[in-house]
Design a protein around this motif. Structure first.
Motif, PDB file in Angstrom:
ATOM      1  N   MET A  32       3.283  -2.143  -9.470  1.00 46.45           N
ATOM      2  CA  MET A  32       4.246  -1.944  -8.473  1.00 46.45           C
ATOM      3  C   MET A  32       4.991  -0.709  -8.080  1.00 46.45           C
ATOM      4  N   GLU A  33       5.693  -0.167  -9.172  1.00 46.04           N
ATOM      5  CA  GLU A  33       6.400   0.899  -8.824  1.00 46.04           C
ATOM      6  C   GLU A  33       5.731   1.899  -8.448  1.00 46.04           C
ATOM      7  N   ASP A  34       4.458   2.119  -9.046  1.00 45.00           N
ATOM      8  CA  ASP A  34       3.333   3.304  -8.495  1.00 45.00           C
ATOM      9  C   ASP A  34       3.272   2.957  -6.881  1.00 45.00           C
ATOM     10  N   GLU A  35       2.835   1.910  -6.694  1.00 43.51           N
ATOM     11  CA  GLU A  35       2.314   1.516  -5.210  1.00 43.51           C
ATOM     12  C   GLU A  35       3.659   1.598  -4.202  1.00 43.51           C
ATOM     13  N   LEU A  36       4.947   1.227  -4.701  1.00 43.16           N
ATOM     14  CA  LEU A  36       5.977   1.709  -3.831  1.00 43.16           C
ATOM     15  C   LEU A  36       6.153   3.008  -3.682  1.00 43.16           C
ATOM     16  N   GLU A  37       5.985   3.865  -4.762  1.00 45.72           N
ATOM     17  CA  GLU A  37       6.292   5.286  -4.603  1.00 45.72           C
ATOM     18  C   GLU A  37       4.794   5.787  -3.592  1.00 45.72           C
ATOM     19  N   ARG A  38       3.972   5.155  -3.595  1.00 47.76           N
ATOM     20  CA  ARG A  38       2.706   5.792  -2.738  1.00 47.76           C
ATOM     21  C   ARG A  38       2.992   5.062  -1.424  1.00 47.76           C
ATOM     22  N   ARG A  45       3.791  10.765   5.634  1.00 47.06           N
ATOM     23  CA  ARG A  45       2.586  11.263   5.905  1.00 47.06           C
ATOM     24  C   ARG A  45       2.341  10.681   7.426  1.00 47.06           C
ATOM     25  N   GLU A  46       2.321   9.481   7.541  1.00 47.06           N
ATOM     26  CA  GLU A  46       1.705   8.849   8.789  1.00 47.06           C
ATOM     27  C   GLU A  46       2.752   8.841   9.813  1.00 47.06           C
ATOM     28  N   PHE A  47       3.977   8.963   9.466  1.00 46.55           N
ATOM     29  CA  PHE A  47       5.012   9.078  10.688  1.00 46.55           C
ATOM     30  C   PHE A  47       5.955  10.394  10.362  1.00 46.55           C
ATOM     31  N   PRO A  48       5.478  11.433  10.269  1.00 48.70           N
ATOM     32  CA  PRO A  48       6.092  12.552  10.279  1.00 48.70           C
ATOM     33  C   PRO A  48       7.233  12.677  11.216  1.00 48.70           C
ATOM     34  N   GLY A  49       8.372  13.008  10.708  1.00 47.81           N
ATOM     35  CA  GLY A  49       9.672  13.035  11.688  1.00 47.81           C
ATOM     36  C   GLY A  49      10.174  11.757  12.104  1.00 47.81           C
ATOM     37  N   ASN A  50       9.654  10.680  11.974  1.00 46.14           N
ATOM     38  CA  ASN A  50      10.034   9.343  12.277  1.00 46.14           C
ATOM     39  C   ASN A  50       9.731   8.404  11.083  1.00 46.14           C
ATOM     40  N   GLU A  51      10.275   8.604   9.873  1.00 48.23           N
ATOM     41  CA  GLU A  51       9.886   7.802   8.782  1.00 48.23           C
ATOM     42  C   GLU A  51      10.619   6.486   8.745  1.00 48.23           C
ATOM     43  N   ARG A  52      11.787   6.629   9.552  1.00 45.15           N
ATOM     44  CA  ARG A  52      12.591   5.466   9.448  1.00 45.15           C
ATOM     45  C   ARG A  52      13.202   4.891   8.197  1.00 45.15           C
ATOM     46  N   TYR A  63       5.679  -1.354   5.107  1.00 45.65           N
ATOM     47  CA  TYR A  63       5.189  -1.783   4.062  1.00 45.65           C
ATOM     48  C   TYR A  63       4.167  -2.838   4.024  1.00 45.65           C
ATOM     49  N   CYS A  64       4.301  -3.795   4.953  1.00 48.50           N
ATOM     50  CA  CYS A  64       3.273  -4.707   5.239  1.00 48.50           C
ATOM     51  C   CYS A  64       2.066  -4.132   6.008  1.00 48.50           C
ATOM     52  N   VAL A  65       2.269  -3.191   6.542  1.00 45.80           N
ATOM     53  CA  VAL A  65       1.016  -2.462   7.394  1.00 45.80           C
ATOM     54  C   VAL A  65       0.250  -1.801   6.295  1.00 45.80           C
ATOM     55  N   PHE A  66       0.794  -1.016   5.377  1.00 46.72           N
ATOM     56  CA  PHE A  66       0.286  -0.380   4.352  1.00 46.72           C
ATOM     57  C   PHE A  66      -0.456  -1.435   3.328  1.00 46.72           C
ATOM     58  N   LEU A  67       0.001  -2.567   2.914  1.00 43.36           N
ATOM     59  CA  LEU A  67      -0.743  -3.514   2.110  1.00 43.36           C
ATOM     60  C   LEU A  67      -1.696  -4.302   2.995  1.00 43.36           C
ATOM     61  N   ALA A  68      -1.811  -4.504   4.517  1.00 42.05           N
ATOM     62  CA  ALA A  68      -2.953  -4.871   5.051  1.00 42.05           C
ATOM     63  C   ALA A  68      -3.989  -3.867   5.316  1.00 42.05           C
ATOM     64  N   LYS A  69      -3.489  -2.815   5.371  1.00 45.01           N
ATOM     65  CA  LYS A  69      -4.554  -1.985   5.685  1.00 45.01           C
ATOM     66  C   LYS A  69      -5.385  -1.662   4.314  1.00 45.01           C
ATOM     67  N   GLY A  70      -5.293  -2.020   3.324  1.00 44.13           N
ATOM     68  CA  GLY A  70      -5.806  -1.912   1.856  1.00 44.13           C
ATOM     69  C   GLY A  70      -5.414  -0.557   1.345  1.00 44.13           C
ATOM     70  N   ALA A  72      -2.934  -0.076  -0.538  1.00 40.10           N
ATOM     71  CA  ALA A  72      -2.503  -0.332  -1.955  1.00 40.10           C
ATOM     72  C   ALA A  72      -3.788  -0.704  -2.629  1.00 40.10           C
ATOM     73  N   TYR A  73      -3.591  -0.690  -3.982  1.00 37.40           N
ATOM     74  CA  TYR A  73      -4.825  -1.090  -4.738  1.00 37.40           C
ATOM     75  C   TYR A  73      -4.435  -2.349  -5.514  1.00 37.40           C
ATOM     76  N   SER A  74      -5.551  -3.153  -5.871  1.00 42.79           N
ATOM     77  CA  SER A  74      -5.398  -4.229  -6.877  1.00 42.79           C
ATOM     78  C   SER A  74      -6.250  -3.943  -8.092  1.00 42.79           C
ATOM     79  N   ARG A  75      -5.834  -4.321  -9.064  1.00 43.81           N
ATOM     80  CA  ARG A  75      -6.309  -4.239 -10.423  1.00 43.81           C
ATOM     81  C   ARG A  75      -7.508  -5.482 -10.363  1.00 43.81           C
ATOM     82  N   SER A  76      -7.469  -6.596  -9.656  1.00 47.23           N
ATOM     83  CA  SER A  76      -8.300  -7.511  -9.575  1.00 47.23           C
ATOM     84  C   SER A  76      -9.541  -7.231  -8.735  1.00 47.23           C
ATOM     85  N   GLY A  77      -9.200  -5.976  -7.954  1.00 42.94           N
ATOM     86  CA  GLY A  77     -10.589  -5.724  -7.306  1.00 42.94           C
ATOM     87  C   GLY A  77     -10.824  -6.079  -5.882  1.00 42.94           C
TER      88      GLY A  77
END
Length: 121
Positions: A32-38, A45-52, A63-70, A72-77
């Motif tokens: 999770m700590e790696d995922e949140l940093e990523r 990168r996605e919203f330069p100048g408008n990171e909010r 963050y939900c968009v980041f997760l839904a777009k895949g 993030a990675y999962s160890r379970s594959g």
């Protein structure tokens, strides 16, 4: 049994949580700590100048968009399957780890991530 986690987003100048996102699995700090940093890097990168990054609710939605777009990675594959994460009430308590993402009024200050073991509470 899955290692459940919750990620809460709120501003440092407020005492209330703006949003909470539940993770059904892979809640260990090593993941999770790696995922949140990523996620924070992706947001810049996605919203330069408008990171909010100073608005907790916008950041939680992204963050939900980041997760839904895949992104993030999962160890379970598996990719997003419709139940691996979701929005929960801020007082949700069925988790092993909690990650608080603090946002600041200063747009130049990066959000801070703080982890706690849910079993202590």
């Amino acid at each position: 049994m899955s290692t459940r986690a919750v990620v809460r987003f709120f501003r440092t100048d407020q005492e209330t949580i703006d949003a909470a996102i539940y993770h059904h699995s892979d809640g260990y700090p090593s993941h999770m700590e790696d995922e949140l940093e990523r996620f924070l890097e992706w947001n810049k990168r996605e919203f330069p100048g408008n990171e909010r990054e100073d608005h907790a609710s916008y950041l939680a939605f992204r963050y939900c968009v980041f997760l839904a777009k895949g992104l993030a990675y999962s160890r379970s594959g598996y990719d997003y399957d419709g139940y691996s994460f979701g929005i929960v009430k801020p007082d949700y308590s069925d988790f092993a780890y909690r990650y608080d993402v603090y946002t600041f009024n200063d747009k130049d200050e990066r959000p801070m991530i703080v982890r706690s073991d849910g079993r202590e509470e």
